[in-house]
Enzyme design. Structure first.
Site, short mmCIF file in Angstrom:
data_model
loop_
_atom_site.label_atom_id
_atom_site.label_comp_id
_atom_site.label_asym_id
_atom_site.label_seq_id
_atom_site.Cartn_x
_atom_site.Cartn_y
_atom_site.Cartn_z
N GLU A 17 6.35 2.94 0.64
CA GLU A 17 5.47 1.82 1.36
C GLU A 17 6.22 1.44 2.59
OE1 GLU A 17 2.19 0.96 1.05
OE2 GLU A 17 2.66 0.14 -0.97
N THR B 35 6.56 3.48 4.81
CA THR B 35 7.40 4.68 5.10
C THR B 35 6.37 5.77 6.06
OG1 THR B 35 6.52 5.52 3.23
CG2 THR B 35 8.93 4.94 3.11
N SER C 73 -7.45 -0.47 1.50
CA SER C 73 -7.81 0.24 2.60
C SER C 73 -9.24 0.39 2.57
CB SER C 73 -7.21 1.77 2.11
OG SER C 73 -5.97 1.81 2.56
N GLY D 265 -9.61 -7.07 2.52
CA GLY D 265 -8.43 -7.69 2.56
C GLY D 265 -7.48 -7.65 1.37
N ASP E 51 -3.67 6.11 4.56
CA ASP E 51 -4.76 5.68 4.20
C ASP E 51 -5.70 6.46 4.53
OD1 ASP E 51 -3.10 3.54 3.56
OD2 ASP E 51 -4.00 1.89 4.76
N TYR F 4 2.59 -6.70 10.76
CA TYR F 4 2.71 -5.34 10.62
C TYR F 4 3.27 -4.83 11.84
CZ TYR F 4 1.20 -0.50 9.46
OH TYR F 4 1.09 0.83 9.04
C1 GLA Z 1 -1.32 -0.26 5.64
C2 GLA Z 1 -1.31 0.90 6.63
C3 GLA Z 1 -0.51 2.25 6.34
C4 GLA Z 1 0.92 2.06 5.70
C5 GLA Z 1 0.92 0.85 4.66
C6 GLA Z 1 2.11 0.47 4.25
O1 GLA Z 1 -1.80 0.07 4.41
O2 GLA Z 1 -2.62 1.21 7.04
O3 GLA Z 1 -0.33 3.31 7.03
O4 GLA Z 1 1.64 1.85 6.64
O5 GLA Z 1 0.35 -0.46 5.24
O6 GLA Z 1 2.83 1.42 3.63
#
Ligand code: GLA
Length: 389
Positions: A36, A38, A128, A124, A174, A223
């Site tokens: 996560e 990463t 994804s 949310g 994702d 983020y």
């Molecule tokens: C979201 C982003 C991904 C990833 C995750 C955290 O889902 O879309 O690209 O960075 O957060 O791992």
């Protein structure tokens, strides 16, 4: 079977709205088992596509208009392909628009089209829904153009749309797993080389995905801040070793050596990423060997690190993770996705999955007063065109 029925339903809704039969494309959401925060550090991830999908029906128009509609989401949108907005307009259709805009910028000739979106991925919840909407829209729009793009290229362009048009600096995970996922398998991805392998999920294991019902949609700012903190870490490490291009290149030894040389917050962020990469490699190995005890241990460590070092968990996620402990059939669990709310993912033995779902929901409700949603999932195939003939 489920996707065929939902695809047919989307077709019927489309016909009702636009009077013709569409082509239909489907792209799934995902859970991330480990790895996560990463992906944007050139590291490793191990998600799986799941059985919730977004469906897009499309038919060509003779003009240059893009009409976007959904039965679930509000608003009827109409755009001119020759004057698309340059940035997000703040509505759900941004993900479709972003993809159309990037496709055009890359020189693809798009045709005017009617689109109907049917979404079944909770919004949310960190599963994804955005990537699934991007990927299904990209496949739909491409089907009316002369371009054929391999799925990894589709994933890259969808990510670019989210970065440049929507403004969320997400990584590639994702979109990639939504395109490339495989039923019965986790998807191990090296986010630098984009090499991947499928890791079989041991027979009888289910994902129990628990939605805290805390929406994470305000998380874009936080983020992007995490990304900047990682970049600050890279700049510092690159001074000590010019070969370092991303946190992926920092070893655990180097990290420990510089524990006192970095601002405390930056060191915590780096520490999470560097060790999470190692955990993801270890988890892929352990899952391949069927060693679920080890996988469970690594998932728990991942959660603790996201909570204490990366600081992207929240009270409800922590409660949901703790609520799984000691339930029969539980093999491992943690928060999944970007964080600040959303879901936890739990690996649970199939025969215990339904009881597990009931009990964890009850424990969570008692602790928080919130009624969670709990979904039983398995790893499913990635995006596809549906043949409904
Ligand atoms: C979201 C982003 C991904 C990833 C995750 C955290 O889902 O879309 O690209 O960075 O957060 O791992």
């Amino acid at each position: 079977m489920h996707s065929r029925i939902t695809g047919m339903f989307t077709g019927v809704m489309f016909k009702k709205r636009f009077g013709s039969l569409p082509r239909i494309f489907r792209a799934p959401g995902r859970v991330n088992l480990i790895g996560e925060h990463t992906d944007y550090n050139d590291g490793y991830v191990m998600p799986a596509a799941v059985g919730f999908s977004t469906y897009v029906g499309i038919s060509p128009r003779s003009d240059r208009k893009l009409i976007i509609h959904s039965e679930e989401f509000p608003g009827n949108f109409e755009f001119d392909l020759d004057s698309l907005p340059e940035k997000r307009i703040g509505a759900w259709c941004d993900y479709v628009l972003g993809v159309a805009s990037v496709l055009q910028q890359q020189g693809n000739k798009l045709a005017g089209a009617n689109l109907l979106v049917h979404g079944e991925i909770p919004i949310g919840a960190g599963l994804s829904s955005s990537a699934a909407l991007e990927v299904s829209s990209a496949l739909a729009l491409l089907s009316l153009s002369e371009t054929h793009l391999p799925l990894p290229e589709v994933a890259k362009l969808c990510r670019l749309a989210e970065n440049s048009f929507v403004g969320a600096r997400v990584g590639i995970m994702d979109q990639f797993v939504s395109c490339m996922g495989k039923a019965g398998h986790a998807f191990f991805l090296d986010c630098r080389s984009l090499e991947f392998k499928f890791v079989p999920i041991p027979a009888g294991l289910q994902f129990v995905v628990c939605n805290t019902m805390v929406k994470h949609d305000l998380a874009t700012g936080a983020y992007n801040t995490r990304r900047e903190e990682c970049e600050e870490g890279v700049r510092a490490f690159a001074k000590w070793d010019p070969a370092i291009r991303a946190l992926r290149d920092v070893s655990i030894q180097m990290l420990d050596q510089h524990a006192n040389d970095l601002p405390a917050t930056i060191w915590k962020r780096c520490s999470h990423v560097v060790r999470e990469n190692q955990r993801t490699l270890d988890a892929a190995r352990a899952l391949t060997a069927g060693d679920l005890t080890e996988v469970g241990k690594l998932m728990r460590e991942s959660h603790n690190s996201l909570r204490d070092l990366y600081e992207v968990s929240c009270r409800e996620l922590d409660i949901m993770v703790d609520a799984a402990d000691s339930l029969p059939g539980f093999c491992g669990g943690r928060m999944t996705g970007g964080g600040f709310g959303g879901c936890t993912v739990n690996l649970v033995r199939g025969e215990n999955a339904e009881d597990f779902a009931k009990q964890i929901a009850e424990r969570y409700r008692q602790a928080t007063g919130i009624q969670p949603q709990v979904y039983l999932c398995t790893a499913e195939d990635g995006a596809q065109a549906l043949d409904l003939s």
